[in-house]
Design a protein around this motif. Sequence first.
Motif, mmCIF file in Angstrom:
data_model
loop_
_atom_site.group_PDB
_atom_site.id
_atom_site.type_symbol
_atom_site.label_atom_id
_atom_site.label_comp_id
_atom_site.label_asym_id
_atom_site.label_seq_id
_atom_site.Cartn_x
_atom_site.Cartn_y
_atom_site.Cartn_z
ATOM 1 N N THR A 108 0.833 -1.195 0.000
ATOM 2 C CA THR A 108 0.000 0.000 0.000
ATOM 3 C C THR A 108 0.870 1.248 0.000
ATOM 4 O O THR A 108 1.933 1.271 0.637
ATOM 5 C CB THR A 108 -0.909 0.017 1.246
ATOM 6 N N SER A 109 0.416 2.281 -0.661
ATOM 7 C CA SER A 109 1.163 3.538 -0.657
ATOM 8 C C SER A 109 1.016 4.226 0.698
ATOM 9 O O SER A 109 0.031 4.022 1.420
ATOM 10 C CB SER A 109 0.662 4.455 -1.772
ATOM 11 N N SER B 259 -2.135 6.527 0.869
ATOM 12 C CA SER B 259 -3.389 5.772 1.027
ATOM 13 C C SER B 259 -3.567 5.282 2.454
ATOM 14 O O SER B 259 -4.670 5.340 3.013
ATOM 15 C CB SER B 259 -3.414 4.587 0.056
ATOM 16 N N GLN C 31 6.465 0.086 0.048
ATOM 17 C CA GLN C 31 6.393 1.535 0.197
ATOM 18 C C GLN C 31 6.296 1.953 1.665
ATOM 19 O O GLN C 31 6.872 2.972 2.067
ATOM 20 C CB GLN C 31 5.181 2.067 -0.579
#
Length: 255
Positions: free
Chosen positions: A16-17, A20, A139
Amino acid sequence: MYTSFNYATGFCPTNTSVTSMEWRLIVLESVACVPGFVAAAFRHFRSLRRLQEDHGWINTLLQEAENERMHLLVCMQMFKASKLTCFMVILAQISMTPFMMVLYFLKPSAMHRFVGYLEEAASHTYASVIAQVEQPGTQLHTGWAHIPAPDVAKAYWKLPPDAMFVDTLKCMFADECHHRDVNHTFAEMNPTDPNPFHTILSVQEATLALTNTELASVSAKTRTTPATTLPLDGGIRARGTTNQCEEEEADRRVL
């Protein structure tokens, strides 16, 4: 609902970024603060209206709401909420609060069951976040692995000075798992059953908070012998306690 929330927040279980996840945690924790407070308020007024005790539920529900609010404060110290995020938080509370109130009014066990499932989803989220932070190449590992824990988290969970942000996430994960178990348990119980999670600060624990100097000062001022026992039911029984008034009364009787 969980799948829709994942899609709306851009959540990916494997990578996941950072943006986000920041958005997701802020919205998630702002909503999680609502159910405990709603349930506690309903039980508070029910207790007053019926002139009956609450069997210890209110304290646990308020602790849950406060704990979730601390999660949000941690997130706010770590992340900066955009205007869109603030709008989504307001929208979520406007929609969730009336829903929770109606549901708890109609069937309290249904709301606790619903919250239990929400906490399960939150537990899955934090488990995934922790795994990604500790996995090199993701990430979240790049963005969060080397960030120290915020001061509010160190103070609240009594973390060591060198604690990292991932340690804070682990504490939040443990809290969500506890809330999950509490609400699923409440869903199985009768509203008049005693709360198995209720704890009261004992006399011994309160006494330990005082220093020896403070105890000596209190004893000198009251001239009371600090001899108490704590029974299993949590009440206080005084044993061998004398004070100046009792001594003077005994002297008058002798005369």
